[in-house]
Design a protein around this motif. Sequence first.
Motif, PDB file in Angstrom:
ATOM      1  N   PRO A  63      15.241 -18.977   3.672  1.00 42.60           N
ATOM      2  CA  PRO A  63      13.935 -19.652   3.771  1.00 42.60           C
ATOM      3  C   PRO A  63      12.857 -19.000   2.913  1.00 42.60           C
ATOM      4  O   PRO A  63      11.967 -19.694   2.408  1.00 42.60           O
ATOM      5  N   ASP A  64      12.918 -17.690   2.710  1.00 45.53           N
ATOM      6  CA  ASP A  64      11.920 -17.037   1.857  1.00 45.53           C
ATOM      7  C   ASP A  64      12.033 -17.521   0.417  1.00 45.53           C
ATOM      8  O   ASP A  64      11.024 -17.652  -0.281  1.00 45.53           O
ATOM      9  N   TRP A  65      13.253 -17.769  -0.030  1.00 42.38           N
ATOM     10  CA  TRP A  65      13.438 -18.284  -1.386  1.00 42.38           C
ATOM     11  C   TRP A  65      12.868 -19.699  -1.502  1.00 42.38           C
ATOM     12  O   TRP A  65      12.309 -20.061  -2.532  1.00 42.38           O
ATOM     13  N   GLU A  66      13.034 -20.490  -0.440  1.00 46.78           N
ATOM     14  CA  GLU A  66      12.492 -21.848  -0.465  1.00 46.78           C
ATOM     15  C   GLU A  66      10.969 -21.828  -0.607  1.00 46.78           C
ATOM     16  O   GLU A  66      10.386 -22.615  -1.363  1.00 46.78           O
ATOM     17  N   LEU A  67      10.323 -20.933   0.111  1.00 46.43           N
ATOM     18  CA  LEU A  67       8.874 -20.802  -0.015  1.00 46.43           C
ATOM     19  C   LEU A  67       8.493 -20.301  -1.395  1.00 46.43           C
ATOM     20  O   LEU A  67       7.522 -20.770  -1.995  1.00 46.43           O
ATOM     21  N   ALA A  68       9.268 -19.375  -1.926  1.00 44.07           N
ATOM     22  CA  ALA A  68       8.962 -18.790  -3.230  1.00 44.07           C
ATOM     23  C   ALA A  68       9.063 -19.822  -4.343  1.00 44.07           C
ATOM     24  O   ALA A  68       8.202 -19.882  -5.236  1.00 44.07           O
ATOM     25  N   VAL A  69      10.105 -20.652  -4.332  1.00 40.17           N
ATOM     26  CA  VAL A  69      10.262 -21.632  -5.401  1.00 40.17           C
ATOM     27  C   VAL A  69       9.184 -22.708  -5.308  1.00 40.17           C
ATOM     28  O   VAL A  69       8.680 -23.199  -6.329  1.00 40.17           O
ATOM     29  N   GLY A  70       8.773 -23.045  -4.086  1.00 45.84           N
ATOM     30  CA  GLY A  70       7.695 -24.005  -3.933  1.00 45.84           C
ATOM     31  C   GLY A  70       6.379 -23.472  -4.466  1.00 45.84           C
ATOM     32  O   GLY A  70       5.642 -24.182  -5.165  1.00 45.84           O
ATOM     33  N   ALA A  71       6.073 -22.221  -4.149  1.00 51.84           N
ATOM     34  CA  ALA A  71       4.838 -21.610  -4.636  1.00 51.84           C
ATOM     35  C   ALA A  71       4.856 -21.481  -6.161  1.00 51.84           C
ATOM     36  O   ALA A  71       3.835 -21.689  -6.832  1.00 51.84           O
ATOM     37  N   LEU A  72       6.007 -21.165  -6.705  1.00 50.62           N
ATOM     38  CA  LEU A  72       6.127 -21.043  -8.156  1.00 50.62           C
ATOM     39  C   LEU A  72       5.932 -22.407  -8.823  1.00 50.62           C
ATOM     40  O   LEU A  72       5.214 -22.526  -9.831  1.00 50.62           O
ATOM     41  N   ARG A  73       6.559 -23.433  -8.290  1.00 56.21           N
ATOM     42  CA  ARG A  73       6.395 -24.765  -8.866  1.00 56.21           C
ATOM     43  C   ARG A  73       4.931 -25.216  -8.807  1.00 56.21           C
ATOM     44  O   ARG A  73       4.410 -25.805  -9.763  1.00 56.21           O
ATOM     45  N   HIS A  74       4.259 -24.919  -7.705  1.00 55.40           N
ATOM     46  CA  HIS A  74       2.852 -25.289  -7.575  1.00 55.40           C
ATOM     47  C   HIS A  74       2.021 -24.592  -8.658  1.00 55.40           C
ATOM     48  O   HIS A  74       1.136 -25.218  -9.270  1.00 55.40           O
ATOM     49  N   ALA A  75       2.305 -23.326  -8.916  1.00 53.41           N
ATOM     50  CA  ALA A  75       1.571 -22.601  -9.959  1.00 53.41           C
ATOM     51  C   ALA A  75       1.809 -23.231 -11.328  1.00 53.41           C
ATOM     52  O   ALA A  75       0.875 -23.403 -12.119  1.00 53.41           O
ATOM     53  N   ILE A  76       3.063 -23.575 -11.623  1.00 52.96           N
ATOM     54  CA  ILE A  76       3.390 -24.164 -12.923  1.00 52.96           C
ATOM     55  C   ILE A  76       2.710 -25.513 -13.092  1.00 52.96           C
ATOM     56  O   ILE A  76       2.168 -25.827 -14.161  1.00 52.96           O
ATOM     57  N   ARG A  77       2.698 -26.319 -12.040  1.00 53.92           N
ATOM     58  CA  ARG A  77       2.148 -27.678 -12.123  1.00 53.92           C
ATOM     59  C   ARG A  77       0.631 -27.705 -12.123  1.00 53.92           C
ATOM     60  O   ARG A  77       0.021 -28.529 -12.806  1.00 53.92           O
ATOM     61  N   ARG A  78       0.009 -26.824 -11.349  1.00 57.68           N
ATOM     62  CA  ARG A  78      -1.416 -26.966 -11.072  1.00 57.68           C
ATOM     63  C   ARG A  78      -2.300 -25.838 -11.614  1.00 57.68           C
ATOM     64  O   ARG A  78      -3.517 -25.985 -11.659  1.00 57.68           O
ATOM     65  N   HIS A  79      -1.721 -24.719 -12.021  1.00 54.81           N
ATOM     66  CA  HIS A  79      -2.555 -23.563 -12.364  1.00 54.81           C
ATOM     67  C   HIS A  79      -2.109 -22.900 -13.661  1.00 54.81           C
ATOM     68  O   HIS A  79      -1.603 -21.773 -13.664  1.00 54.81           O
ATOM     69  N   PRO A  80      -2.339 -23.548 -14.797  1.00 53.56           N
ATOM     70  CA  PRO A  80      -1.972 -22.938 -16.077  1.00 53.56           C
ATOM     71  C   PRO A  80      -2.706 -21.632 -16.351  1.00 53.56           C
ATOM     72  O   PRO A  80      -2.218 -20.793 -17.116  1.00 53.56           O
ATOM     73  N   GLU A  81      -3.857 -21.452 -15.730  1.00 53.27           N
ATOM     74  CA  GLU A  81      -4.631 -20.226 -15.950  1.00 53.27           C
ATOM     75  C   GLU A  81      -3.943 -18.986 -15.390  1.00 53.27           C
ATOM     76  O   GLU A  81      -4.339 -17.849 -15.710  1.00 53.27           O
ATOM     77  N   ARG A  82      -2.921 -19.163 -14.586  1.00 59.50           N
ATOM     78  CA  ARG A  82      -2.217 -18.016 -14.012  1.00 59.50           C
ATOM     79  C   ARG A  82      -1.152 -17.441 -14.959  1.00 59.50           C
ATOM     80  O   ARG A  82      -0.483 -16.468 -14.601  1.00 59.50           O
ATOM     81  N   PHE A  83      -1.017 -18.033 -16.133  1.00 59.96           N
ATOM     82  CA  PHE A  83      -0.014 -17.591 -17.092  1.00 59.96           C
ATOM     83  C   PHE A  83      -0.685 -17.168 -18.390  1.00 59.96           C
ATOM     84  O   PHE A  83      -1.743 -17.696 -18.764  1.00 59.96           O
ATOM     85  N   LEU A  84      -0.069 -16.217 -19.074  1.00 59.23           N
ATOM     86  CA  LEU A  84      -0.577 -15.806 -20.379  1.00 59.23           C
ATOM     87  C   LEU A  84      -0.569 -16.997 -21.334  1.00 59.23           C
ATOM     88  O   LEU A  84       0.314 -17.855 -21.278  1.00 59.23           O
ATOM     89  N   ASP A  85      -1.546 -17.033 -22.222  1.00 61.37           N
ATOM     90  CA  ASP A  85      -1.664 -18.155 -23.157  1.00 61.37           C
ATOM     91  C   ASP A  85      -0.673 -17.976 -24.310  1.00 61.37           C
ATOM     92  O   ASP A  85      -0.878 -17.157 -25.210  1.00 61.37           O
ATOM     93  N   LYS A  86       0.408 -18.735 -24.254  1.00 67.27           N
ATOM     94  CA  LYS A  86       1.414 -18.752 -25.325  1.00 67.27           C
ATOM     95  C   LYS A  86       1.594 -20.183 -25.821  1.00 67.27           C
ATOM     96  O   LYS A  86       2.697 -20.612 -26.151  1.00 67.27           O
ATOM     97  N   ASP A  87       0.500 -20.910 -25.901  1.00 72.97           N
ATOM     98  CA  ASP A  87       0.555 -22.336 -26.201  1.00 72.97           C
ATOM     99  C   ASP A  87       1.133 -22.637 -27.567  1.00 72.97           C
ATOM    100  O   ASP A  87       1.585 -23.761 -27.824  1.00 72.97           O
ATOM    101  N   ARG A  88       1.171 -21.648 -28.451  1.00 73.66           N
ATOM    102  CA  ARG A  88       1.710 -21.863 -29.798  1.00 73.66           C
ATOM    103  C   ARG A  88       3.233 -21.972 -29.789  1.00 73.66           C
ATOM    104  O   ARG A  88       3.820 -22.421 -30.767  1.00 73.66           O
ATOM    105  N   TYR A  89       3.860 -21.549 -28.729  1.00 71.34           N
ATOM    106  CA  TYR A  89       5.324 -21.497 -28.664  1.00 71.34           C
ATOM    107  C   TYR A  89       5.873 -22.793 -28.064  1.00 71.34           C
ATOM    108  O   TYR A  89       5.445 -23.229 -26.991  1.00 71.34           O
ATOM    109  N   SER A  90       6.866 -23.367 -28.732  1.00 73.55           N
ATOM    110  CA  SER A  90       7.411 -24.630 -28.241  1.00 73.55           C
ATOM    111  C   SER A  90       8.057 -24.478 -26.871  1.00 73.55           C
ATOM    112  O   SER A  90       8.060 -25.428 -26.080  1.00 73.55           O
ATOM    113  N   MET A  91       8.585 -23.302 -26.568  1.00 71.81           N
ATOM    114  CA  MET A  91       9.218 -23.124 -25.263  1.00 71.81           C
ATOM    115  C   MET A  91       8.213 -23.305 -24.133  1.00 71.81           C
ATOM    116  O   MET A  91       8.567 -23.811 -23.061  1.00 71.81           O
TER     117      MET A  91
END
Length: 356
Positions: free
Chosen positions: A190-218
């Motif tokens: 269950p801890d992994w289930e919570l972790a993947v949900g929180a991670l997906r929410h960050a990716i979808r809704r909070h780009p500011e939480r990641f370093l700016d690498k917008d130049r990279y296609s990946m």
Amino acid sequence: MTTPRTEHLVLPGVLTAEQAAATVRGILAVQREDGAIPWFRGHHLDPWDHTEAAMALDAAGEHEAAERAYEWLARHQNEDGSWYAAYADGDFAEVTDRGRETNFVAYIAVGVWHHYLSTGDDTFLDRVWPSVYAAIEYVLRLQQPGGQIGWKGEDDGTFTKDALLTGSSSVHHALRCALAVAEQREEPQPDWELAVGALRHAIRRHPERFLDKDRYSMDWYYPVLGGALTGTEAKARMEEGWERFVVPGLGVRCVVPNPWVTGGESAELALTLWAMGESDRALDVLQWIQHLRDADSGLYWTGYVFEDEAIWPRELTTWTAGSLLLAVAALGGHEATCTVFGGEQLPRGLDPDCCA
């Protein structure tokens, strides 16, 4: 050496059966007797690309060789559950980068689930489960309060809180595969289930939480390839970046504005397009990068500088070949590859907007 299974690796304008078999043999020729798969002989091994090449071997029916690759990881895992970022020529005793990158560590779960789906080998799954469990636990120790994953741990036990969008997106995919492994073993996490949900929410809704690498296609396509963005969100993201990164007829830029297209990114983009249901565009991309194929080895050059009409760097990498074979396998309907990268049958985890 066995004859690779290539019926689902035949794709018009991309691979004939003979070419597919040559590419598989090219990867096998690089693999060491102990199972390690470096970039090429004399270069280093990193755990992520080692796993990608092993997955390609499974897609070609080379299950024994793929299993030896996962056994290499299991034998040489650090006590804390991690692996180092680089080993000279795949020699575990000669570490050349002692960083412990979280997306490298987590990716064993993707490979293990793919191998299990390819073989149905419960004994294998039982044997490597402790390695998968330890790897995921290590990675989640670096998860930040906002859900994102710190990108690297150090040998002294310290780690960076900075997160990379590409790396976290890959970890998102790996966590879902790890949950699938856990479900198959009837060991809920269950801890992994919570972790993947929180991670997906960050990716979808909070780009500011990641370093700016917008130049990279990946950073452009990995949130889709890793399964965090789907449906209309995925389509909007891909359309937004298409003209920035795609060079029609040649492939995908690694970094804008550099005039350099790379085989690995192009093949991964094709896999992303396939996962979105855009197989025609995926096929186009795979056909474009056949100018990177080396006819003698069956492997692929890493990249091409189109302003200079130059192959650069002069290296034929197992992971470039592996990424292409996986994309072709998905388009060819290889069940394990379709399941792992299609994402529909992978556990989603929990988060506030999981059904949005």
